[in-house]
Structure formats: structure tokens, C-alpha cells
Write an enzyme that holds these catalytic residues in place. Sequence first.
Site, PDB file in Angstrom:
ATOM      1  N   ASP A 106      34.784  75.175  57.182  1.00 16.37           N
ATOM      2  CA  ASP A 106      36.099  75.808  57.017  1.00 16.37           C
ATOM      3  C   ASP A 106      35.912  77.308  57.246  1.00 16.37           C
ATOM      4  O   ASP A 106      35.787  77.746  58.389  1.00 16.37           O
ATOM      5  CB  ASP A 106      36.610  75.453  55.615  1.00 16.37           C
ATOM      6  CG  ASP A 106      38.012  75.941  55.336  1.00 16.37           C
ATOM      7  OD1 ASP A 106      38.716  76.280  56.295  1.00 16.37           O
ATOM      8  OD2 ASP A 106      38.418  76.014  54.163  1.00 16.37           O
ATOM      9  N   ARG A 168      38.073  60.778  47.429  1.00 16.32           N
ATOM     10  CA  ARG A 168      36.805  60.734  48.166  1.00 16.32           C
ATOM     11  C   ARG A 168      36.518  59.336  48.691  1.00 16.32           C
ATOM     12  O   ARG A 168      35.849  59.162  49.703  1.00 16.32           O
ATOM     13  CB  ARG A 168      35.634  61.118  47.251  1.00 16.32           C
ATOM     14  CG  ARG A 168      35.574  62.570  46.854  1.00 16.32           C
ATOM     15  CD  ARG A 168      34.198  62.861  46.247  1.00 16.32           C
ATOM     16  NE  ARG A 168      34.197  64.050  45.432  1.00 16.32           N
ATOM     17  CZ  ARG A 168      34.072  65.295  45.894  1.00 16.32           C
ATOM     18  NH1 ARG A 168      33.956  65.493  47.182  1.00 16.32           N
ATOM     19  NH2 ARG A 168      34.064  66.320  45.070  1.00 16.32           N
TER      20      ARG A 168
HETATM   21  P1  IMP Z   1      33.723  76.804  53.647  1.00 15.76           P
HETATM   22  O1  IMP Z   1      32.657  77.415  52.779  1.00 15.76           O
HETATM   23  O2  IMP Z   1      35.008  77.573  53.575  1.00 15.76           O
HETATM   24  O3  IMP Z   1      33.302  76.562  55.066  1.00 15.76           O
HETATM   25  O4  IMP Z   1      34.123  75.435  52.992  1.00 15.76           O
HETATM   26  C1  IMP Z   1      33.318  74.398  53.053  1.00 15.76           C
HETATM   27  C2  IMP Z   1      33.533  73.440  51.894  1.00 15.76           C
HETATM   28  O5  IMP Z   1      34.850  73.504  51.340  1.00 15.76           O
HETATM   29  C3  IMP Z   1      33.393  72.059  52.453  1.00 15.76           C
HETATM   30  O6  IMP Z   1      32.065  71.621  52.367  1.00 15.76           O
HETATM   31  C4  IMP Z   1      34.329  71.250  51.582  1.00 15.76           C
HETATM   32  O7  IMP Z   1      33.626  70.794  50.448  1.00 15.76           O
HETATM   33  C5  IMP Z   1      35.390  72.223  51.133  1.00 15.76           C
HETATM   34  N1  IMP Z   1      36.615  72.067  51.969  1.00 15.76           N
HETATM   35  C6  IMP Z   1      37.054  72.893  52.947  1.00 15.76           C
HETATM   36  N2  IMP Z   1      38.195  72.440  53.501  1.00 15.76           N
HETATM   37  C7  IMP Z   1      38.491  71.295  52.861  1.00 15.76           C
HETATM   38  C8  IMP Z   1      39.551  70.315  53.011  1.00 15.76           C
HETATM   39  O8  IMP Z   1      40.456  70.416  53.860  1.00 15.76           O
HETATM   40  N3  IMP Z   1      39.497  69.255  52.161  1.00 15.76           N
HETATM   41  C9  IMP Z   1      38.527  69.096  51.220  1.00 15.76           C
HETATM   42  N4  IMP Z   1      37.511  69.964  51.073  1.00 15.76           N
HETATM   43  C10 IMP Z   1      37.487  71.050  51.874  1.00 15.76           C
END
Ligand code: IMP
Length: 190
Positions: A106, A168
Amino acid sequence: MIPTSPSHSLQLLISRQEIQKRVSVLAREISLDYENRPLTLLGVMTGSLFFLTDLMRHLAIPHQVGVIQASSYQGHSTEPGELRTNLDYLPDLQNRSILLVDDILDTGQTLACLQSELSNLTRQEISHAVLLWKKSRTETGIEPDYLGFEIDDHFVVGYGLDYADDYRHLPDIHTLSFFPNRTSRRGGTD
Ligand code: IMP
Ligand code: MG
């Protein structure tokens, strides 16, 4: 069966058949790339649970596996907060080629942070496999070496991904939409 909620609804985004087809293609690529290297998969818990085990089932080469805990969604939210990690239960990474396996890329905060923490423990190169990529939201310059699907900026659940620790268990991936004029986007994930 998909439970219903008064505050939000789910719409199918990626079916279990599409996921399985894509994971087997990724596993084939990884098997070729790591054919002569001692591969260790490190699954980022809890979201990568399904992706990690499906990849393992499809890999045609011997490999080791470990898990890391990382959580950036505290309590009830669909926006990331402060990242907490736990690397206390890693297997021995000495001379291992590391592939970090996560459910979704993300903002990139999680993988960037884990990459930096792992690089303090090993000099080996670290690659990433992610099932989903919200490319338009990624700020860290991190790009997955192995990618399942690029998706738009939706909040998604199922196949390991949660909202408030629910959903999940669903075998398909769904987008989650909040009903207008109801309580705020409350839920919480990791
Ligand atoms: P980042 O650090 O922003 O890249 O987020 C990564 C983590 O956030 C992922 O491993 C997910 O656990 C959680 N995450 C991000 N987007 C979503 C989503 O749309 N649904 C559920 N979990 C998410
Ligand atoms: Mg995660």
C-alpha cells in the site's frame, strides 16, 4: 458464507480461481529464479497467511520459511498508523536468499521498514513478493519483485486480508464499501 454488516458491504474483486492461477504462475517464476539459491520465505503476518502457504504448495524448489509480525492498522481504522514489528522468531538467515512475502503493498511503509530491519541482520539481498499492489498509494519507491495483481485504491478483504480482524477466512478477495450516512469508517486491520 459472507457475513453481512449494517455499516458496510463487500463486492467480489478477485475470485479464488484467478488467485490460484496467478499464484501458480508466480511460484513457477520464483522456482526458476531461485533454482540454485537457498531460498527462505519470510511471511509478513497476519495478512500473508494464505498467500504464503499457497506459494509454498506451488514452489518446485526446496525452501525454508519463517514469519514476521507487522501491524500498521491499530484498532478501528482503514488508514495506516504507527508500524509495530516483531522479528523475534526468525529462522537462521545466514547465507539464505530472502523473499519477503506480504499480502498487499500500500504506502510501502511496512516493506521499507522490514527491509531496513532485516538488512541489519543479514547481508543477503532481500526481494519482495506481494499479492496485491495499490500502486497509486505507494510513496517509498519500493516495487514488488513478484506481483500478483495491481489494484485501484480500494480497501480490500479476504484471502488473509482483514477489516477489524474479520473476513480473513474468505477464499476470494472483495472490496469493502461503507454505507453513506452510517457510522464512520470504523474497523481496524493489520
Ligand atoms: P503499507 O505499509 O501501507 O504498505 O501497508 C501494508 C499493510 O497494510 C499490508 O500488509 C496490510 O496488512 C495492510 N493493508 C493495506 N491495505 C489494506 C487493505 O486494503 N485491506 C487490508 N489490509 C490492508
Ligand atoms: Mg500486512
